[in-house]
Design a protein around this motif. Structure first.
Motif, PDB file in Angstrom:
ATOM      1  N   THR A  95       0.853  -1.181   0.000  1.00 50.74           N
ATOM      2  CA  THR A  95       0.000   0.000   0.000  1.00 50.74           C
ATOM      3  C   THR A  95       0.890   1.231   0.000  1.00 50.74           C
ATOM      4  OG1 THR A  95      -1.768  -1.113   1.230  1.00 50.74           O
ATOM      5  CG2 THR A  95      -1.772   1.286   1.254  1.00 50.74           C
ATOM      6  N   THR A  96       0.828   2.006  -1.074  1.00 51.87           N
ATOM      7  CA  THR A  96       1.626   3.228  -1.176  1.00 51.87           C
ATOM      8  C   THR A  96       0.777   4.408  -0.738  1.00 51.87           C
ATOM      9  OG1 THR A  96       2.860   2.297  -3.041  1.00 51.87           O
ATOM     10  CG2 THR A  96       3.013   4.674  -2.703  1.00 51.87           C
ATOM     11  N   VAL A  97       1.213   5.063   0.339  1.00 49.68           N
ATOM     12  CA  VAL A  97       0.409   6.147   0.907  1.00 49.68           C
ATOM     13  C   VAL A  97       1.312   7.060   1.738  1.00 49.68           C
ATOM     14  CG1 VAL A  97      -0.178   4.820   2.984  1.00 49.68           C
ATOM     15  CG2 VAL A  97      -1.681   6.668   2.263  1.00 49.68           C
ATOM     16  N   ASP A  98       0.962   8.336   1.779  1.00 53.28           N
ATOM     17  CA  ASP A  98       1.626   9.293   2.665  1.00 53.28           C
ATOM     18  C   ASP A  98       0.756   9.447   3.903  1.00 53.28           C
ATOM     19  OD1 ASP A  98       2.750  11.409   3.994  1.00 53.28           O
ATOM     20  OD2 ASP A  98       2.868  12.737   2.257  1.00 53.28           O
ATOM     21  N   LEU A  99       1.173   8.812   4.985  1.00 49.61           N
ATOM     22  CA  LEU A  99       0.344   8.774   6.192  1.00 49.61           C
ATOM     23  C   LEU A  99       0.210  10.135   6.866  1.00 49.61           C
ATOM     24  CD1 LEU A  99       1.560   5.412   7.767  1.00 49.61           C
ATOM     25  CD2 LEU A  99      -0.730   5.907   6.902  1.00 49.61           C
ATOM     26  N   SER A 100       1.074  11.075   6.496  1.00 50.92           N
ATOM     27  CA  SER A 100       0.974  12.391   7.126  1.00 50.92           C
ATOM     28  C   SER A 100      -0.232  13.181   6.629  1.00 50.92           C
ATOM     29  CB  SER A 100       2.253  13.196   6.879  1.00 50.92           C
ATOM     30  OG  SER A 100       2.380  13.547   5.510  1.00 50.92           O
ATOM     31  N   LEU A 101      -0.839  12.722   5.540  1.00 47.83           N
ATOM     32  CA  LEU A 101      -2.010  13.413   4.992  1.00 47.83           C
ATOM     33  C   LEU A 101      -3.268  12.999   5.748  1.00 47.83           C
ATOM     34  CD1 LEU A 101      -1.212  13.038   1.188  1.00 47.83           C
ATOM     35  CD2 LEU A 101      -0.741  15.000   2.676  1.00 47.83           C
ATOM     36  N   ALA A 102      -4.125  13.931   6.019  1.00 52.68           N
ATOM     37  CA  ALA A 102      -5.335  13.672   6.806  1.00 52.68           C
ATOM     38  C   ALA A 102      -6.203  12.606   6.152  1.00 52.68           C
ATOM     39  CB  ALA A 102      -6.131  14.967   6.974  1.00 52.68           C
ATOM     40  N   GLY A 103      -6.723  11.707   6.962  1.00 54.28           N
ATOM     41  CA  GLY A 103      -7.686  10.718   6.502  1.00 54.28           C
ATOM     42  C   GLY A 103      -7.104   9.468   5.884  1.00 54.28           C
ATOM     43  N   LYS A 104      -5.774   9.400   5.746  1.00 54.67           N
ATOM     44  CA  LYS A 104      -5.179   8.268   5.054  1.00 54.67           C
ATOM     45  C   LYS A 104      -5.102   7.005   5.919  1.00 54.67           C
ATOM     46  CE  LYS A 104      -4.544  10.257   1.139  1.00 54.67           C
ATOM     47  NZ  LYS A 104      -5.325   9.828  -0.043  1.00 54.67           N
TER      48      LYS A 104
END
Length: 251
Positions: free
Chosen positions: A60-69
């Protein structure tokens, strides 16, 4: 069944592309777990090592610092057929500057990634586990700076101190719901986050002189503690911050 056997388990590991996260993902897989790797960049090497050992790997590629992720991570894992019952919160960043010069931008970046995102991922994970009636383990990656102040890393120290407190709070609230929440506090580890320290000959020598074990940690030194906290061997362990530091805190 062995107290340390993770066969049939699914572990979500954030920051699984390199360093401590990669070592723990591979180590949990070696103990029998299937892995959901979460990161901002490709986790190809980690996936290859997990799969070559006979375990499944979902990326799972995601930027966890972004809200709601955080909720998206759990939703994607469930939609892919995983039944996650282990969560390792390892993703983190560090910014270095004297406290007198530290910027608000660097403060927010570190707190958003290292503390806020971790809490909301724990929350989403716990909601899913409780809803499914599934016992679960959360392992947060804390730091020596959960216990000490350090220098030139004010936001990192604040985040890791906060993470130690949150680990205890979540353990208090969720232990009776079948969720163990604990943390590992690594010592000085040879990773990307410590490149600047190791490049400073004087600072590196000062650190090394204080470590009773006589060496910096390797990422795979964290694996044993992670397997223990993920496995049934730790079923009555709640709210612990376990230092894996070569004896640093004992000095």
């Amino acid at each position: 069944m062995s107290l340390f056997d993770l066969t049939g388990r699914w572990a979500i590991v954030t920051g699984a592309n390199t360093g401590i996260g990669q070592a723990i993902a591979i180590g949990l897989a070696d103990a029998g777990a299937d892995i959901v790797g979460v990161g901002r960049s490709a986790m190809t090497e980690t996936e290859e090592k997990v799969v070559s050992g006979g375990r499944r790997f979902l990326s799972t590629t995601v930027d966890l610092s972004l809200a709601g992720k955080a909720g998206d991570v759990i939703g994607e894992a469930l939609a892919s057929g995983a039944t996650p019952d282990i969560l390792v919160n390892n993703a983190g960043i560090i910014r270095r500057a004297d406290a007198l010069d530290f910027t608000e931008e660097d403060w927010d970046a570190v707190l958003d990634t290292n503390l806020k995102a971790t809490f909301f991922l724990c929350q989403a994970f716990a909601k899913a586990a409780i809803s499914a009636g599934r016992p679960a383990k959360i392992i947060n990656i804390a730091s020596l700076l959960s216990f000490q102040g350090g220098i030139r890393v004010p936001s990192y120290t604040a985040a890791k101190s906060g993470l130690a407190g949150l680990t205890k709070l979540m353990a208090n609230e969720w232990a009776a719901k079948g969720i163990n929440v604990n943390a590992i506090a690594p010592g000085y580890v040879e990773t990307n986050n410590t490149t600047a320290l190791r490049a400073d000959a004087e600072r590196s020598a000062d650190i090394l002189k204080r470590i009773p074990a006589g060496r910096w940690a390797r990422a795979d030194d964290m694996v044993g503690a992670a397997v223990f906290l993920a496995a049934s061997a730790s079923d009555y362990v709640h709210g612990t911050i376990l230092p894996v530091d070569g004896g640093w805190l004992a000095r």
